[in-house]
Design an enzyme around this catalytic site. Structure first.
Site, short mmCIF file in Angstrom:
data_model
loop_
_atom_site.label_atom_id
_atom_site.label_comp_id
_atom_site.label_asym_id
_atom_site.label_seq_id
_atom_site.Cartn_x
_atom_site.Cartn_y
_atom_site.Cartn_z
N ASP A 408 49.61 -17.78 46.85
CA ASP A 408 48.97 -16.54 47.17
C ASP A 408 49.58 -15.51 46.90
O ASP A 408 50.58 -15.35 46.00
CB ASP A 408 49.10 -16.77 48.90
CG ASP A 408 48.28 -15.41 49.26
OD1 ASP A 408 47.08 -15.26 48.91
OD2 ASP A 408 48.73 -14.77 50.28
N ASP A 608 52.08 -17.28 53.01
CA ASP A 608 52.72 -16.51 53.96
C ASP A 608 52.00 -16.16 55.13
O ASP A 608 52.58 -15.72 56.14
CB ASP A 608 53.49 -15.28 53.65
CG ASP A 608 52.45 -14.14 53.35
OD1 ASP A 608 51.31 -14.42 52.79
OD2 ASP A 608 52.80 -13.18 53.71
N ASP A 612 46.62 -19.30 54.85
CA ASP A 612 47.45 -19.98 54.04
C ASP A 612 47.72 -21.58 54.68
O ASP A 612 48.21 -22.59 54.12
CB ASP A 612 48.73 -19.49 53.33
CG ASP A 612 48.32 -18.28 52.60
OD1 ASP A 612 47.32 -18.28 51.78
OD2 ASP A 612 49.12 -17.37 52.47
#
Length: 720
Positions: A408, A608, A612
């Site tokens: 990410d 995080d 996700d």
């Protein structure tokens, strides 16, 4: 600020301890004892900061070893006297007196020092779970009882058993096998204790007491007596006792043990403090919010402890072999006895006994059983020291095969602490109006960009309003009502879905800022796009080095982000990331991970945020940044405690080291047994006239387990 002080505190009842086997973690009971499957001493599940030398099993084995050595070594000297020139000349040392002395001296060694082996062997027979102690007890018992009968009733033996006018005795073999196995147990228990050094280091981060405020006075109490809501004083130089929030005072707290940041973090009333971190300058009063097993440090310790007892898939091989191992050794020992008694040289019965006992003693199922769990325990502990928390052994094994890493952007590649850069209004709106609307809604969001917007509004002294009907749309934005008007904050695509369009000039301005790596958050008021809030999230200093290392390890790096494509590509180009996909919502992240796996990629996903979590769960290995949300950490197999992407490289290096160590241990254990058992059976006798003494077999058996553990302990110094 007026504070209500704590009432009198009641002591807490201690949690009941539970115990498990290092080789068979499915064995759990509420009292210490021996594993019903392998006979090994059970270990406490709850980690302790006490050093390994206080293990009661280790103390007991040391006492038995000391007694066994005191009585056993003289037995060995008497048995070998005929081979030593000076002792051979002493008549009584080679006569019946010496034989009776060996009986008297070896009896306490076998029956007291070796008693745990017989006890464990008996239980293994009752439970039909044959193990190492079954073999030891049969071997030692056979040598001792044969020798006892040879002294008390020699007439029952055939002529083939006699050496001259007496039947051969093997008290020295029985006694020294017990002594050597005890020595091996002591070395093994000490080595096993060292595998918990990482957990003990983590536990020592927490203080043992807390200074509680009771009325107008203060006193120190044991840490386990602190309750949620208790008000605590933390003075300069002291460790924060539990997780909580500051009520009075200001300070700077060293949080390096969690975040890796060298500089202390300033704290003021309302800020949170984490147990185990170090208060550097000021004194403050805090309210306990998470205590005992709920603190961040305790959860980390428990996570590491649970992972160390987990089973790697590769262990299924040793489980299958171990199930047949002991019965196969018993058959091999029986065949050895029959072969030597039938076709062996004189005295046949003595040769048959000695060689079959050697087969029983040299076989070591323990080395096979310890090969995988010891490597896992040490490897997971080593990772914890570097801030790489591994949920279970399966994650280690999977990580070795990873060839694709998905990351990410926000909070993973970037700091996750974005700052407000500027506000771009549409015609008819002003910056103040836009920022108040955006800040009011974003107060209710957990996204890092939301925090930047709220912080930017507060720094400008803008009054944020109450919001009703607040709704968060994952991967899109947030919606709510300010007064009677609806406000929507999110991406341009999100606002368009709700029927709001942006002026062309605003879109051009936003696109230009995105090319510089800034993220735009658009604000719609009453169905009209009022403007954009531009936020910059700096790339972490460590990210560039982390990406370079992953490329050196041969991994392909893909960025999947919900951010716009221009911003995402600007960041990806700067870092040299192989492939980038932007404007990806949580559902598409999840689907993309599954698609890559179907194509044959072994995928590790690093993220995080809550958005996700589905992708983390779908990946072969999910990697959560420890600075992110609890949901992400719960969905991941590996957590990078310090939120540093370099931890992925460390995790991959660690996985290779652990799996290589496991394979070394398994090879050693299989090779040791494959070579040792035939030699003990007399395979070298036809060619070289060599036989393996049961004493040497006992030493080899003990050292085999110790060697496996020693090889695993090498990873404590593994460079990651």
């Amino acid at each position: 600020m007026a504070l209500e002080r704590n009432p009198t505190l009641a002591p807490s009842a201690p949690d009941k301890e539970t115990y498990t086997c290092p080789m068979h973690p499915e064995v759990v009971q509420d009292h210490p004892g021996n594993c019903p499957k392998c006979g090994m001493a059970l270990e406490a599940i709850r980690a302790s900061a006490a050093p390994e030398d206080v293990d009661p099993e280790l103390k007991q084995m040391r006492r038995r070893l000391a007694v066994g050595a005191v009585f056993g070594i003289p037995v060995f000297v008497l048995a070998m006297a005929h081979m030593v020139p000076h002792l051979r000349e002493i008549g009584w040392m080679n006569g019946s007196a010496a034989r009776w002395a060996q009986l008297l001296l070896s009896t306490p060694v076998v029956l007291w020092s070796g008693w745990p082996f017989f006890e464990r062997a008996w239980h293994s027979l009752l439970r039909r779970q044959l193990n190492m102690f079954t073999l030891i007890a049969i071997g030692v018992g056979a040598a001792y009882l044969f020798s006892l009968a040879a002294i008390i009733a020699p007439g029952i033996f055939p002529h083939s058993s006699f050496h001259g006018r007496t039947v051969g005795i093997y008290f020295e073999a029985a006694a020294m096998i017990v002594v050597l196995v005890l020595l091996g147990q002591v070395l093994e228990l000490r080595a096993r204790g060292k595998t918990g050094s990482a957990i003990r280091a983590l536990l020592r981060l927490a203080p043992t007491t807390a200074r509680v405020i009771v009325g107008e006075s203060e006193k120190d109490i044991p840490l386990d007596q602190v309750r949620v809501g208790t008000q605590l004083r933390v003075r300069p130089g002291e460790k924060v006792p539990v997780d909580g929030v500051l009520l009075e005072g200001q300070s700077a707290i060293d949080e390096s043990m969690l975040t890796g940041e060298a500089l202390p973090v300033a704290k003021a009333p309302g800020d949170r403090a984490t147990g185990g971190t170090l208060n550097t300058t000021g004194s403050f009063i805090m309210r306990a919010e998470r205590v005992g097993a709920d603190t961040v440090l305790s959860r980390i310790v428990q996570m590491v402890s649970d992972a160390q007892r987990s089973r790697a898939p590769i262990q299924s091989l040793t489980d299958r072999v171990s199930g047949y191992f002991v019965p196969a050794v018993l058959v091999a020992a029986l065949l050895t006895f029959v072969a030597w008694a039938w076709i062996g040289p004189e005295p046949r019965l003595s040769h048959a006994l000695v060689n079959s006992v050697a087969v029983l003693i040299i076989a070591c199922p323990c080395a096979l059983g310890l090969a995988t769990p010891m490597s896992v325990m040490v490897g997971i502990g080593r990772g914890a020291q570097e801030g790489v928390l591994i949920r279970d052994a399966e994650a280690i094994e999977r990580m070795e095969a990873v060839n694709t890493v998905i990351v990410d952007k926000t909070g993973t590649l970037t700091e996750g602490r974005p700052r407000l850069v500027r506000v771009v209004p549409s015609p008819g709106f002003d910056e103040r109006e836009i920022l108040i609307a955006a800040g009011s809604l974003e107060r209710y969001s957990e996204h890092p960009l939301a925090a930047a917007i709220v912080r930017g509004a507060e720094e400008r002294g803008l009054p944020l309003s109450s919001v009703t009907d607040f709704t968060s749309v994952a991967g899109g934005g947030v919606i709510g009502k300010l007064g009677n008007g609806e406000v929507a904050v999110g991406s341009l695509a999100f606002l368009r879905e709700r029927g709001a369009s942006a002026p062309r000039t605003l879109e051009d301005d936003v696109m230009a800022s995105q090319a510089d790596g800034q993220t735009s958050v658009l604000v719609a008021i009453g169905g009209r796009v009022a403007g954009a809030v531009l936020v910059a999230d700096p790339i972490k200093q460590s990210t560039s080095a982390a990406v370079e290392r992953l490329h050196r390890l041969g991994l392909k790096i893909i960025m999947l982000t919900g951010d716009n494509e221009r911003t995402a590509r600007a960041v990806a180009t700067r870092l040299g990331i192989d492939h980038v996909e932007a404007d990806v919502d949580p559902r598409h992240k999840h689907e993309r991970v599954i698609e890559l796996r179907r194509q044959g990629h072994i995928v590790a996903m690093a993220g995080d945020g809550i958005n996700d979590a589905p992708a983390l769960a779908a990946a072969n290995v999910g990697i959560a940044m420890g600075t992110g949300t609890d949901v992400a950490m719960e969905s991941a197999g590996i957590t990078l405690l310090k939120g540093d992407l370099r931890g992925i490289g460390k995790a991959i290096t660690l996985s290779h080291a652990v799996m290589q160590n496991i394979r070394q241990n398994l090879f050693f254990a299989f090779a040791y047994n494959a070579v040792g058992i035939p030699i003990a059976a007399g395979a070298l006798y036809p060619l070289f006239g060599l036989l393996l003494s049961p004493i040497i077999a006992g030493a080899a058996m003990s050292l085999s387990s110790v060697s496996v553990i020693a090889n695993a302990l090498r990873m404590r110094k593994q460079k990651l």
